[in-house]
Design a protein around this motif. Structure first.
Motif, PDB file in Angstrom:
ATOM      1  N   HIS A  54       0.864  -1.188   0.000  1.00 22.98           N
ATOM      2  CA  HIS A  54       0.000   0.000   0.000  1.00 22.98           C
ATOM      3  C   HIS A  54       0.891   1.225   0.000  1.00 22.98           C
ATOM      4  CE1 HIS A  54      -3.968  -1.814   1.380  1.00 22.98           C
ATOM      5  NE2 HIS A  54      -3.128  -2.830   1.519  1.00 22.98           N
ATOM      6  N   PHE A  55       0.274   2.391  -0.069  1.00 21.35           N
ATOM      7  CA  PHE A  55       0.898   3.618   0.386  1.00 21.35           C
ATOM      8  C   PHE A  55      -0.047   4.231   1.408  1.00 21.35           C
ATOM      9  CE2 PHE A  55       2.962   3.062  -3.751  1.00 21.35           C
ATOM     10  CZ  PHE A  55       4.285   3.145  -3.353  1.00 21.35           C
ATOM     11  N   HIS A  90      -5.909  -3.022  -2.341  1.00 18.53           N
ATOM     12  CA  HIS A  90      -7.119  -2.418  -2.930  1.00 18.53           C
ATOM     13  C   HIS A  90      -7.519  -3.004  -4.276  1.00 18.53           C
ATOM     14  CE1 HIS A  90      -7.046   0.612   0.221  1.00 18.53           C
ATOM     15  NE2 HIS A  90      -5.757   0.729  -0.015  1.00 18.53           N
ATOM     16  N   GLU A 101      -2.939   5.168  -5.310  1.00 18.57           N
ATOM     17  CA  GLU A 101      -2.125   4.281  -4.484  1.00 18.57           C
ATOM     18  C   GLU A 101      -1.904   2.900  -5.117  1.00 18.57           C
ATOM     19  OE1 GLU A 101      -4.188   3.579  -0.825  1.00 18.57           O
ATOM     20  OE2 GLU A 101      -2.871   1.918  -0.252  1.00 18.57           O
TER      21      GLU A 101
HETATM   22 ZN   LIG Z   1      -4.112   1.221   1.143  1.00 18.83          ZN
END
Ligand SMILES: [Zn+2]
Length: 228
Positions: free
Chosen positions: A30-31, A148, A168
């Motif tokens: 993720h970021f 995601h 992201e």
């Molecule tokens: Zn995330």
């Protein structure tokens, strides 16, 4: 020897599939996102995380922080069980060590520039691959999960917007794809301790050294000293 597989579907399915495949390590990328000035590297581990997961996450967060000149967040770089439980479900169902990476902030414009840059993506991929080689030196299947993206229950989720443009999930995927290419590169020495000098993405020098060698850096002389 490493193999890499990207797992898709809902998070619980990804983890069950990786368990069935007997993956040796699991990475979800993720970021982070909060404010425009948020500025740290952190790794989420499951609430049931092993010592290996915690040490791996701390090592990665520390090296990302050092490379980009930012602090580590959480408890010395990790947040066990996620932020108020968020993130825990992405990794706690794995049978193998697992980390959820939040190396930089999508909401911070300076971090977003790094995330969009080839050099930033390469550096993140390199640090991830080094962490995998260090903590899982015997090779095996490495499970990658793009945060995601590719969820059956929410197929349009791409996570947080990047300050400026992009999102992201698409950039997390680029970093994991670069990490896959590095892990599969056959020319890397299989084991031992190696000193390297890099300029940007270019490797200038590489030498195997004794496991017990004391390597020192003198900033006054700009000298890296490796004993005989
Ligand atoms: Zn995330």
């Amino acid at each position: 020897m490493y193999t890499v597989k990207f797992y898709k579907g809902d998070y619980s399915k990804r983890q069950n599939d990786a368990n069935q495949d007997k993956a040796v390590a699991y990475v979800e990328h993720h970021f982070n996102s909060f404010t425009a000035t948020s500025n740290y590297a952190v790794v989420i581990t499951g609430s049931n995380a092993s010592t290996t997961s915690k040490n791996w996450g701390r090592w990665y967060a520390r090296e990302v922080a050092e490379h980009f000149g930012i602090p580590v967040g959480g408890d010395n770089g990790i947040k066990v069980g996620g932020f108020g439980g968020r993130g825990d479900g992405s990794i706690k169902h794995t049978d193998m060590p697992a980390v959820l990476l939040e190396p930089l902030f999508a909401s911070n414009p300076q971090h977003a520039e790094i995330i969009r840059s080839e050099s930033g993506q390469s550096a993140l991929a390199q640090i991830l691959v080094e962490s995998i080689r260090r903590f899982f030196p015997d090779g095996g299947l490495i499970a990658f999960s793009v945060g995601h993206k590719y969820k059956d229950s929410s197929p349009h989720d791409r996570g947080a917007p990047l300050a400026g443009r992009g999102n992201e999930a698409d950039f997390a995927e680029k970093v994991l794809e670069k990490a896959q290419a590095l892990l599969l590169a056959a020319d890397h020495p299989a084991e031992g301790r190696i000193v390297r000098v890099m300029q940007g993405d270019t490797l200038l020098f590489e030498k195997r050294i004794d496991e017990d060698a004391v390597v020192t850096w003198s900033s006054g002389r700009d000298l890296l000293f490796i004993p005989e």
